[in-house]
Design a protein around this motif. Structure first.
Motif, PDB file in Angstrom:
ATOM      1  N   TYR A 120      16.872 -35.364  11.901  1.00 20.89           N
ATOM      2  CA  TYR A 120      16.733 -36.517  11.008  1.00 20.89           C
ATOM      3  C   TYR A 120      17.918 -37.470  11.150  1.00 20.89           C
ATOM      4  O   TYR A 120      17.733 -38.688  11.210  1.00 20.89           O
ATOM      5  N   THR A 165      17.684 -31.161   9.925  1.00 20.00           N
ATOM      6  CA  THR A 165      18.693 -32.099   9.418  1.00 20.00           C
ATOM      7  C   THR A 165      19.332 -32.872  10.566  1.00 20.00           C
ATOM      8  O   THR A 165      19.477 -34.097  10.496  1.00 20.00           O
ATOM      9  N   THR A 192      16.272 -25.285   9.306  1.00 15.13           N
ATOM     10  CA  THR A 192      16.709 -26.282   8.318  1.00 15.13           C
ATOM     11  C   THR A 192      17.824 -27.146   8.889  1.00 15.13           C
ATOM     12  O   THR A 192      17.793 -28.379   8.776  1.00 15.13           O
TER      13      THR A 192
END
Length: 115
Positions: A91, A88, A84
């Motif tokens: 991104y 992130t 996760t």
């Protein structure tokens, strides 16, 4: 900007945001966002589904001790959190390079049209 709404025969107004939404620049920005978000979301969901399926159908494997009381299931579960954060970070990097400059140009265009 106004144009005639053929169904009503009276002027219909479009906002600057609706006008920008129809531009090639906005469509390119949207396409680039989707190029990152959809594959990454699918990959993460498959990774999570693998975890759930292993926990459901291979409990003995998930209970395999690696070091002391640390099991395969615990490691895979913790890797869910790691992935996760990695997604992130990926991104943010992608947005900084590919999305934010284009979005900034569109924002400047919108703000310039409002004045």
């Amino acid at each position: 900007m106004s144009h005639i709404d053929p169904s009503a025969g009276r002027p219909a107004t479009t906002t600057v945001y609706e006008q920008v939404e129809r531009t090639d620049e906005f469509q390119d920005l949207r396409r680039r966002l989707r190029q990152f978000v959809f594959p990454m979301s699918a990959a993460f969901l498959l990774w999570y589904l693998l975890y759930v399926l292993l926990a459901t159908y291979a409990p003995a494997f998930m209970a395999t001790e690696l070091v002391g009381n640390i099991t395969v299931g615990l490691v895979i579960g913790l890797l869910q959190f790691v992935s996760t954060f990695a997604i992130t970070a990926a991104y943010v990097h992608y947005a900084n390079r590919h999305l934010d400059p284009r979005a900034e140009r569109l924002r400047e265009r919108i703000e310039g049209a409002d004045t």
